[in-house]
Design a protein around this motif. Structure first.
Motif, PDB file in Angstrom:
ATOM      1  N   ALA A  26       0.830  -1.205   0.000  1.00 58.73           N
ATOM      2  CA  ALA A  26       0.000   0.000   0.000  1.00 58.73           C
ATOM      3  C   ALA A  26       0.862   1.252   0.000  1.00 58.73           C
ATOM      4  CB  ALA A  26      -0.914  -0.001   1.222  1.00 58.73           C
ATOM      5  N   GLY A  27       0.483   2.218  -0.849  1.00 58.82           N
ATOM      6  CA  GLY A  27       1.209   3.471  -0.914  1.00 58.82           C
ATOM      7  C   GLY A  27       2.355   3.460  -1.905  1.00 58.82           C
ATOM      8  N   ALA A  28       2.671   2.277  -2.434  1.00 58.64           N
ATOM      9  CA  ALA A  28       3.749   2.186  -3.431  1.00 58.64           C
ATOM     10  C   ALA A  28       3.119   2.092  -4.812  1.00 58.64           C
ATOM     11  CB  ALA A  28       4.639   0.984  -3.135  1.00 58.64           C
ATOM     12  N   ALA A  29       3.844   1.497  -5.764  1.00 57.02           N
ATOM     13  CA  ALA A  29       3.302   1.289  -7.110  1.00 57.02           C
ATOM     14  C   ALA A  29       2.161   0.284  -7.043  1.00 57.02           C
ATOM     15  CB  ALA A  29       4.415   0.820  -8.034  1.00 57.02           C
ATOM     16  N   ASP A  30       1.587  -0.053  -8.209  1.00 56.05           N
ATOM     17  CA  ASP A  30       0.435  -0.943  -8.226  1.00 56.05           C
ATOM     18  C   ASP A  30       0.818  -2.416  -8.173  1.00 56.05           C
ATOM     19  OD1 ASP A  30      -1.669   1.058  -8.428  1.00 56.05           O
ATOM     20  OD2 ASP A  30      -0.809   1.487 -10.399  1.00 56.05           O
ATOM     21  N   VAL A  31       1.818  -2.819  -8.969  1.00 54.95           N
ATOM     22  CA  VAL A  31       2.233  -4.225  -8.998  1.00 54.95           C
ATOM     23  C   VAL A  31       3.750  -4.311  -9.015  1.00 54.95           C
ATOM     24  CG1 VAL A  31       0.140  -5.011 -10.176  1.00 54.95           C
ATOM     25  CG2 VAL A  31       2.123  -4.354 -11.523  1.00 54.95           C
ATOM     26  N   ILE A  32       4.266  -5.457  -8.582  1.00 51.21           N
ATOM     27  CA  ILE A  32       5.698  -5.740  -8.604  1.00 51.21           C
ATOM     28  C   ILE A  32       5.926  -6.910  -9.552  1.00 51.21           C
ATOM     29  CG2 ILE A  32       7.744  -6.381  -7.279  1.00 51.21           C
ATOM     30  CD1 ILE A  32       6.665  -3.692  -6.477  1.00 51.21           C
ATOM     31  N   LEU A  33       6.840  -6.729 -10.508  1.00 48.40           N
ATOM     32  CA  LEU A  33       7.090  -7.739 -11.547  1.00 48.40           C
ATOM     33  C   LEU A  33       8.526  -8.244 -11.448  1.00 48.40           C
ATOM     34  CD1 LEU A  33       6.130  -7.719 -15.257  1.00 48.40           C
ATOM     35  CD2 LEU A  33       8.547  -7.640 -14.717  1.00 48.40           C
ATOM     36  N   SER A  34       8.721  -9.537 -11.691  1.00 49.19           N
ATOM     37  CA  SER A  34      10.069 -10.102 -11.819  1.00 49.19           C
ATOM     38  C   SER A  34       9.989 -11.291 -12.765  1.00 49.19           C
ATOM     39  CB  SER A  34      10.627 -10.532 -10.459  1.00 49.19           C
ATOM     40  OG  SER A  34       9.834 -11.548  -9.886  1.00 49.19           O
ATOM     41  N   VAL A  35      11.124 -11.681 -13.320  1.00 48.30           N
ATOM     42  CA  VAL A  35      11.217 -12.816 -14.235  1.00 48.30           C
ATOM     43  C   VAL A  35      12.250 -13.780 -13.679  1.00 48.30           C
ATOM     44  CG1 VAL A  35      11.736 -13.598 -16.565  1.00 48.30           C
ATOM     45  CG2 VAL A  35      10.597 -11.396 -16.222  1.00 48.30           C
ATOM     46  N   ALA A  36      11.798 -15.046 -13.450  1.00 48.42           N
ATOM     47  CA  ALA A  36      12.679 -16.064 -12.880  1.00 48.42           C
ATOM     48  C   ALA A  36      13.292 -15.533 -11.582  1.00 48.42           C
ATOM     49  CB  ALA A  36      13.741 -16.479 -13.898  1.00 48.42           C
ATOM     50  N   GLU A  37      14.614 -15.535 -11.506  1.00 47.51           N
ATOM     51  CA  GLU A  37      15.293 -15.039 -10.305  1.00 47.51           C
ATOM     52  C   GLU A  37      15.815 -13.617 -10.494  1.00 47.51           C
ATOM     53  OE1 GLU A  37      15.268 -16.799  -7.535  1.00 47.51           O
ATOM     54  OE2 GLU A  37      14.152 -18.357  -8.591  1.00 47.51           O
ATOM     55  N   GLY A  38      15.295 -12.896 -11.490  1.00 46.93           N
ATOM     56  CA  GLY A  38      15.784 -11.557 -11.794  1.00 46.93           C
ATOM     57  C   GLY A  38      15.296 -10.514 -10.799  1.00 46.93           C
ATOM     58  N   PRO A  39      15.761  -9.282 -10.957  1.00 46.72           N
ATOM     59  CA  PRO A  39      15.377  -8.203 -10.033  1.00 46.72           C
ATOM     60  C   PRO A  39      13.895  -7.877 -10.120  1.00 46.72           C
ATOM     61  CG  PRO A  39      16.583  -7.337 -11.926  1.00 46.72           C
ATOM     62  CD  PRO A  39      16.699  -8.809 -12.001  1.00 46.72           C
ATOM     63  N   ARG A  40      13.339  -7.351  -9.024  1.00 42.75           N
ATOM     64  CA  ARG A  40      11.938  -6.956  -8.954  1.00 42.75           C
ATOM     65  C   ARG A  40      11.791  -5.518  -9.445  1.00 42.75           C
ATOM     66  NH1 ARG A  40       8.992  -9.656  -4.743  1.00 42.75           N
ATOM     67  NH2 ARG A  40       8.351  -7.660  -3.812  1.00 42.75           N
ATOM     68  N   ARG A  41      10.787  -5.275 -10.313  1.00 42.91           N
ATOM     69  CA  ARG A  41      10.541  -3.923 -10.833  1.00 42.91           C
ATOM     70  C   ARG A  41       9.094  -3.539 -10.552  1.00 42.91           C
ATOM     71  NH1 ARG A  41      13.690  -1.224 -14.234  1.00 42.91           N
ATOM     72  NH2 ARG A  41      12.446   0.427 -13.263  1.00 42.91           N
ATOM     73  N   ALA A  42       8.908  -2.309 -10.102  1.00 44.43           N
ATOM     74  CA  ALA A  42       7.580  -1.805  -9.776  1.00 44.43           C
ATOM     75  C   ALA A  42       6.922  -1.208 -11.015  1.00 44.43           C
ATOM     76  CB  ALA A  42       7.689  -0.755  -8.673  1.00 44.43           C
TER      77      ALA A  42
END
Length: 400
Positions: A26-42
């Motif tokens: 809550a209060g951050a971006a809408d979703v968090i995305l990552s691929v396999a073991e890669g970094p998380r991007r908002a």
């Protein structure tokens, strides 16, 4: 943004293999995305699904669209079904979007680049949160190294040579730089660079989130892949031109110049001009413009189209990709229509044209040495292997 819309976005993204998507705190971006073991991007979702195409065009030309937000999240636009023109414009400016009706997802979220576009399939819910229809998604195949994509590959082989031979001549390798020297479209260059990064031909050197740079690591795998994937020409014909010997036949090619502004000797014939290996010249393979008639080309040389007993082959492709880096007497045959060309681009073309000194055949135009090598690898007949080895040695590829 409604919870139903965010849930729909998460569901759509989860249909792509290897992707992990979760709801952001809550209060951050809408979703968090990552691929396999890669970094998380908002991702921050912006719904412009009900906007008209005219309004969308105006929005694209304004400063109101944001690719990346101040908090570091990437904007994910929910759009109506788009035309190919709008997709190209969005991709060129590196926006990310999901089409409500078109079953298209485009994510340019460093270090991830994902494009899904498949019109068909089952096992999809019938309705979007707004009751709009949608269809299935499946990952798009990588672009084959053929046509305009192959021109990009050809430019990268020249880039590799110029970087090694003339250090400091070229800027960092970016999407924009590849477009400048090859003339291919920006999205096509982007897909090619990312594909070659996956093949370990290129190594990524990203200066910032917005700027992607690459370094050429190994070039020979690109040459091999190009030779394997290039399609056969759409049209070809064989002709007989009277000549007492192969040298006379090659000299008669100069008669084509007044008739066809662009043409070039290709395949093993060109390779043997760059790296004289075979005592007997191979049957000439001549690329001619797509709009020319084979009968007219043969007559210009003083010959006729024949089904048997031929001593020259004519070939055509739809967009004359072979002509981009073709040379005659050590100079590029193509001309750029822009009024001003960056000095480094001029240097690139000059060095590309003078890379390989060809056997003296006055007025004979040749496809570039990289294209001659790829075509000879593809032909794979007679003594082509010996010719390939000699040409690779002269091009410096044997040192790889």
């Amino acid at each position: 943004m409604s919870d139903a819309t965010i849930s729909w976005v998460i569901g759509e993204l989860k249909r792509i293999p290897s992707i992990s998507v979760v709801l952001a705190p809550a209060g951050a971006a809408d979703v968090i995305l990552s691929v396999a073991e890669g970094p998380r991007r908002a991702l921050h979702v912006v719904n412009i699904r009900k906007i008209s195409r005219t309004a969308l065009s105006s929005l694209l030309d304004s400063a109101d669209m944001q690719r990346e937000r101040p908090d570091g999240s990437v904007t994910l636009y929910l759009t109506p079904a788009l035309t190919e023109e709008f997709r190209r414009r969005l991709a060129f400016h590196r926006y990310s979007w999901i089409e409500a009706d078109g079953a298209t997802i485009h994510l340019d979220v460093p270090p991830y680049f994902i494009h899904v576009n498949d019109r068909g399939g089952d096992n999809r819910p019938d309705r979007l949160p707004s009751d709009e229809r949608r269809e299935s998604n499946a990952p798009e195949r990588p672009s084959r190294l053929t046509g305009r994509t192959a021109v990009g590959a050809e430019a990268l082989i020249h880039w590799w040579h110029i970087e090694r031979t003339y250090p400091g001549t070229l800027p960092p390798l970016t999407q924009k730089a590849l477009v400048a020297v090859s003339g291919i479209a920006g999205p096509l260059a982007w897909r090619l660079l990312h594909r070659l990064e996956g093949m370990q031909v290129l190594t990524a050197e990203r200066a910032t989130v917005r700027t992607h740079r690459w370094r050429i690591r190994h070039i020979e795998p690109l040459v091999r892949a190009w030779a394997n994937e290039e399609r056969e020409p759409t049209r070809s014909a064989t002709a007989y031109v009277y000549a007492r010997h192969s040298g006379e036949l090659l000299s008669k090619l100069a008669r084509l110049t007044p008739h066809a502004l662009t043409w070039a000797l290709g395949g093993m014939s060109a390779a043997n001009c760059y790296a004289p290996t075979l005592t007997a010249d191979p049957m000439p393979v001549v690329w001619v413009p797509a709009h020319e008639r084979f009968d007219d080309i043969a007559k210009a040389m003083g010959g006729d189209i024949v089904d048997s007993g031929a001593n020259v082959i004519f070939k055509q492709t739809a967009k004359d990709s072979w002509a981009t880096f073709a040379i005659v007497d050590g100079a590029p045959t193509h001309a750029d229509g822009t009024a001003e060309i960056a000095p480094w681009v001029q240097a690139f073309r000059r060095h590309a044209a003078s890379w390989m000194p060809a056997r003296a055949n006055s007025g004979v135009r040749l496809v570039s040495a990289p294209r001659a090598l790829a075509e000879t690898l593809r032909e794979g007949v007679g003594r082509s292997e010996e010719l390939v080895d000699m040409l690779k040695m002269r091009m410096g590829l044997s040192d790889e």
